[in-house]
Motif scaffolding. Structure first.
Motif, PDB file in Angstrom:
ATOM      1  N   HIS A 105       0.936  -1.210  -0.045  1.00 17.24           N
ATOM      2  CA  HIS A 105      -0.192  -0.059  -0.085  1.00 17.24           C
ATOM      3  C   HIS A 105       0.960   1.281   0.062  1.00 17.24           C
ATOM      4  O   HIS A 105       0.751   2.067  -0.745  1.00 17.24           O
ATOM      5  N   GLU A 106       2.131   1.098   0.541  1.00 16.90           N
ATOM      6  CA  GLU A 106       2.928   2.420   0.992  1.00 16.90           C
ATOM      7  C   GLU A 106       3.529   2.584  -0.632  1.00 16.90           C
ATOM      8  O   GLU A 106       3.554   3.901  -1.085  1.00 16.90           O
ATOM      9  N   ALA A 107       4.020   1.565  -1.077  1.00 17.64           N
ATOM     10  CA  ALA A 107       4.661   1.636  -2.543  1.00 17.64           C
ATOM     11  C   ALA A 107       3.741   2.208  -3.347  1.00 17.64           C
ATOM     12  O   ALA A 107       4.138   2.846  -4.405  1.00 17.64           O
ATOM     13  N   ALA A 108       2.459   1.571  -3.410  1.00 16.35           N
ATOM     14  CA  ALA A 108       1.262   2.139  -4.461  1.00 16.35           C
ATOM     15  C   ALA A 108       1.162   3.494  -4.307  1.00 16.35           C
ATOM     16  O   ALA A 108       0.986   4.301  -5.305  1.00 16.35           O
ATOM     17  N   GLY A 109       1.046   3.945  -2.987  1.00 15.37           N
ATOM     18  CA  GLY A 109       0.872   5.612  -2.926  1.00 15.37           C
ATOM     19  C   GLY A 109       1.752   6.140  -3.212  1.00 15.37           C
ATOM     20  O   GLY A 109       1.849   7.507  -3.923  1.00 15.37           O
ATOM     21  N   LEU A 110       3.271   6.068  -2.860  1.00 15.83           N
ATOM     22  CA  LEU A 110       4.278   6.525  -3.381  1.00 15.83           C
ATOM     23  C   LEU A 110       4.450   6.787  -5.001  1.00 15.83           C
ATOM     24  O   LEU A 110       4.692   7.816  -5.461  1.00 15.83           O
ATOM     25  N   VAL A 146      10.801   4.196  -4.460  1.00 22.06           N
ATOM     26  CA  VAL A 146      10.938   2.616  -3.908  1.00 22.06           C
ATOM     27  C   VAL A 146      11.841   1.783  -4.644  1.00 22.06           C
ATOM     28  O   VAL A 146      11.770   1.693  -5.981  1.00 22.06           O
ATOM     29  N   LEU A 147      12.749   1.257  -3.792  1.00 24.96           N
ATOM     30  CA  LEU A 147      13.763   0.269  -4.564  1.00 24.96           C
ATOM     31  C   LEU A 147      13.238  -1.249  -4.595  1.00 24.96           C
ATOM     32  O   LEU A 147      13.871  -1.886  -5.409  1.00 24.96           O
ATOM     33  N   GLY A 148      12.349  -1.403  -3.658  1.00 26.63           N
ATOM     34  CA  GLY A 148      11.847  -2.800  -3.946  1.00 26.63           C
ATOM     35  C   GLY A 148      10.715  -3.085  -2.808  1.00 26.63           C
ATOM     36  O   GLY A 148      10.794  -2.018  -1.844  1.00 26.63           O
ATOM     37  N   VAL A 149       9.875  -3.942  -3.053  1.00 23.70           N
ATOM     38  CA  VAL A 149       8.847  -4.193  -2.036  1.00 23.70           C
ATOM     39  C   VAL A 149       8.357  -5.613  -2.170  1.00 23.70           C
ATOM     40  O   VAL A 149       8.327  -6.131  -3.043  1.00 23.70           O
TER      41      VAL A 149
END
Length: 269
Positions: free
Chosen positions: A24-29, A44-47
């Motif tokens: 969710h954090e990665a999608a928002g960023l 984001v370098l990876g999730v």
């Protein structure tokens, strides 16, 4: 080959909220970063299901000039818009969070309905269960939520903005600018969003609540790009109900008192 050592990514892991939390954090960023001309957003370098790796952000000191630029770019990001009030980041269909707490993102046709029912009341209920909010203070918060949910503070010219959603000063880092005009040039870098389609004044009210550096310069830059509707300063308590409710639900009775005070001001709008 350079002798400089590559900086390690900043890694967060072990949320306890399952696989949606970091995704969710990665999608928002990614959604915030997709706004052309918006603020710099941490890369984001990876999730995966258990962790997120972010670019390291070197520390800098905010300046009035950088704050003004940030205000302009924040307005651009907001102007990029969202599909609806309460819409999550584009492409995201999982659970949503603010900080370490779940919160809903169900699209609605009314900002007031979304804000009262999905942003304020769920955290008010937690504060009541914890015993930090009750009596006359609870009653005034509920009356304010009733007015908001009924659309009394909605405006026909408002459109869903592309909101950071948790824009307190700790989620705005200041770092050396990537395209620096001078040796001391810095820029704002956004981290830890609770991104959704919301009201542009909500991000600004959260910056005010927790004391962003050079706040007036941020606002000046914002107005240069997108002037706010008349009366926006009087509406600041309205847009602070959400962060005050979330903090009442986790950080004590002092925030519940402030929440009730803000609700009283909302009833005077």
């Amino acid at each position: 080959m350079s002798g400089a050592r590559e900086k390690r990514p900043f890694v967060k892991r072990g949320s306890g909220h399952g696989p949606d939390f970091y995704r969710h954090e990665a999608a928002g960023l990614a959604w915030l970063a997709a706004a052309p001309g918006g603020p710099r957003v941490v890369e984001v370098l990876g999730v995966d299901d258990d962790e997120i790796a972010l670019e390291p952000v070197p520390a800098g000191r905010a300046t009035a000039q950088a704050a003004r630029r940030f205000g302009r770019s924040l307005a651009v990001m907001h102007d990029a818009g969202a599909a609806a009030w309460g819409a999550p980041a584009d492409g995201w269909a999982g659970r949503c969070f603010i900080g370490n707490r779940p919160q809903e993102c169900r699209p609605t046709g009314s900002w007031g309905e979304f804000y009262a029912e999905q942003r304020v009341r769920p955290f008010v209920a937690i504060a009541v269960d914890l015993g930090v909010l009750g009596g006359a203070d609870l009653a005034v918060v509920e009356r304010a939520c009733d007015r908001i949910a009924a659309g009394d503070v909605d405006h026909p010219d408002d459109r869903p903005a592309r909101l950071h959603g948790d824009l307190w000063t700790g989620n705005v880092l200041w770092a050396p600018a990537r395209a620096a005009a001078g040796a001391d040039d810095v820029e704002a870098v956004l981290i830890d969003p609770a991104a959704h389609g919301g009201h542009r004044e909500t991000d600004l009210a959260m910056l005010a609540l927790f004391g962003a550096p050079h706040l007036e310069e941020i606002l000046r830059g914002y107005h240069q790009r997108h002037p706010l509707r008349e009366g926006w300063r009087q509406r600041v308590p309205l847009h602070q109900l959400h962060p005050l409710a979330t903090h009442s639900a986790g950080h004590g009775a002092g925030y519940a008192v402030a929440l009730a005070d803000a609700a009283r001001k909302v009833l005077q709008l």
